[in-house]
Design an enzyme around this catalytic site. Sequence first.
Site, mmCIF file in Angstrom:
data_model
loop_
_atom_site.group_PDB
_atom_site.id
_atom_site.type_symbol
_atom_site.label_atom_id
_atom_site.label_comp_id
_atom_site.label_asym_id
_atom_site.label_seq_id
_atom_site.Cartn_x
_atom_site.Cartn_y
_atom_site.Cartn_z
ATOM 1 N N SER A 143 -3.651 3.070 4.982
ATOM 2 C CA SER A 143 -4.057 2.463 3.711
ATOM 3 C C SER A 143 -4.109 0.937 3.829
ATOM 4 O O SER A 143 -5.071 0.294 3.373
ATOM 5 C CB SER A 143 -3.071 2.891 2.616
ATOM 6 O OG SER A 143 -3.460 2.373 1.377
ATOM 7 N N LYS A 182 0.802 -1.237 0.000
ATOM 8 C CA LYS A 182 0.000 0.000 0.000
ATOM 9 C C LYS A 182 0.831 1.281 0.000
ATOM 10 O O LYS A 182 0.366 2.335 0.432
ATOM 11 C CB LYS A 182 -1.014 0.031 1.165
ATOM 12 C CG LYS A 182 -1.879 -1.180 1.291
ATOM 13 C CD LYS A 182 -2.582 -1.571 0.023
ATOM 14 C CE LYS A 182 -3.673 -0.603 -0.360
ATOM 15 N NZ LYS A 182 -4.296 -1.031 -1.655
ATOM 16 N N HIS A 190 6.216 -7.509 -2.265
ATOM 17 C CA HIS A 190 6.332 -6.819 -0.967
ATOM 18 C C HIS A 190 7.202 -7.638 -0.016
ATOM 19 O O HIS A 190 7.218 -7.360 1.188
ATOM 20 C CB HIS A 190 4.953 -6.677 -0.304
ATOM 21 C CG HIS A 190 3.905 -6.029 -1.155
ATOM 22 N ND1 HIS A 190 4.101 -4.840 -1.803
ATOM 23 C CD2 HIS A 190 2.626 -6.396 -1.443
ATOM 24 C CE1 HIS A 190 2.991 -4.508 -2.460
ATOM 25 N NE2 HIS A 190 2.090 -5.438 -2.259
HETATM 26 P P1 A3P Z 1 -4.927 4.997 -0.148
HETATM 27 O O1 A3P Z 1 -5.476 3.745 0.443
HETATM 28 O O2 A3P Z 1 -4.303 5.897 0.876
HETATM 29 O O3 A3P Z 1 -5.913 5.733 -0.991
HETATM 30 P P2 A3P Z 1 -0.580 -0.048 -3.602
HETATM 31 O O4 A3P Z 1 -0.731 0.131 -5.061
HETATM 32 O O5 A3P Z 1 0.827 -0.207 -3.146
HETATM 33 O O6 A3P Z 1 -1.497 -1.096 -3.077
HETATM 34 O O7 A3P Z 1 -1.009 1.335 -2.924
HETATM 35 C C1 A3P Z 1 -2.345 1.755 -2.936
HETATM 36 C C2 A3P Z 1 -2.385 3.172 -2.439
HETATM 37 O O8 A3P Z 1 -1.866 4.047 -3.449
HETATM 38 C C3 A3P Z 1 -3.825 3.625 -2.167
HETATM 39 O O9 A3P Z 1 -3.721 4.598 -1.125
HETATM 40 C C4 A3P Z 1 -4.169 4.258 -3.511
HETATM 41 O O10 A3P Z 1 -5.273 5.131 -3.471
HETATM 42 C C5 A3P Z 1 -2.867 5.001 -3.790
HETATM 43 N N1 A3P Z 1 -2.739 5.390 -5.202
HETATM 44 C C6 A3P Z 1 -2.828 4.614 -6.284
HETATM 45 N N2 A3P Z 1 -2.734 5.350 -7.400
HETATM 46 C C7 A3P Z 1 -2.587 6.639 -7.006
HETATM 47 C C8 A3P Z 1 -2.461 7.885 -7.694
HETATM 48 N N3 A3P Z 1 -2.487 7.957 -9.013
HETATM 49 N N4 A3P Z 1 -2.323 9.009 -6.949
HETATM 50 C C9 A3P Z 1 -2.292 8.951 -5.598
HETATM 51 N N5 A3P Z 1 -2.422 7.799 -4.895
HETATM 52 C C10 A3P Z 1 -2.568 6.652 -5.590
#
Ligand code: A3P
Length: 289
Positions: free
Chosen positions: A131, A41, A101
């Site tokens: 998150s 995340k 991860h």
């Molecule tokens: P949040 O849960 O805080 O919204 P991963 O891809 O490692 O699983 O991470 C997911 C997190 O990255 C989520 O955070 C998601 O909303 C955020 N995320 C994904 N794309 C994004 C973007 N274009 N801009 C900002 N945050 C992004």
Amino acid sequence: MEIDRVVGGVRHPWATSDEILEAMNTFEVRQDDIWVITFPKAGTTWMSEVISCLYHGGDFDKADEIVLNQRFMFLDLARPGADPPHILAAKRPSPRFLKTHLPSHQMAKEINTKKPKIVYVGRNAKDNAVSLFHFHQSLKALRSYDSWEDYYNAFIDGDVHGGSWFDMNLYWWNRRNDDNVLFVKYEDMKKDLGSVVTQVSEFFGWPIPDGKLEEIVQHCSFSSMKENPKTNYKVLSTKSVSSNSSFQFMRKGEVGDWKNYFTVSQSEAVDKLYDTKMKGSDLTFEYEL
Ligand code: A3P
């Protein structure tokens, strides 16, 4: 059956099977692999989309031809009825797009000798924790916590998926000057995505076609990725019908959402732990923009 268990000091979901963890000892890494490594995340999907767009020179139809979580093979996750990811990855043509991860001591051993290009994305511990907490509460494959406090305690003990946030970020920060490693911060992507896109393009040696930088930045914005079915996954199994309808992989995408969850004393405890664990390191994160 329990939904997760501790292996080698790290809590893993069942989908990160013993077979997968053992296979990482002998998994054949290729020098031309493209790896995205993160604490869960921290911005894996975001960086993966940036890399896809750059690889395809800003051709978004090509970049998004298939859903992102199939484009980048997730090495940590066995899917029921399918071969495990290390077997599937071995059949993929080069260059392979891989994400993981896994903590450093459980990572594919050969990344240290084959030295593929690795982009590590770090995110401030507080937003990262919030998150991941939401992900746990929403996804069927992950354990639910009784409360935020319950999850917070596990997080600071390093007893969550990914293990210790502190250990993982420190490990990759210490490797940030390796030729094959690029360390990027989520908060920098939020502040100035264009600069990070440029940095990633230079790291891979993929020039950005004239006029495409702005388009890539727009395509990889939170709102655009939220509207994009190839990045805002709907394929994940959620815990209940009601959460199913409301679950969004692209949840908030903000810096500072932690303030809605952390008490003052929890926030101070993380700061204190950070000072202890990261002592001697010049790694810093921003907690608000
Ligand atoms: P949040 O849960 O805080 O919204 P991963 O891809 O490692 O699983 O991470 C997911 C997190 O990255 C989520 O955070 C998601 O909303 C955020 N995320 C994904 N794309 C994004 C973007 N274009 N801009 C900002 N945050 C992004």
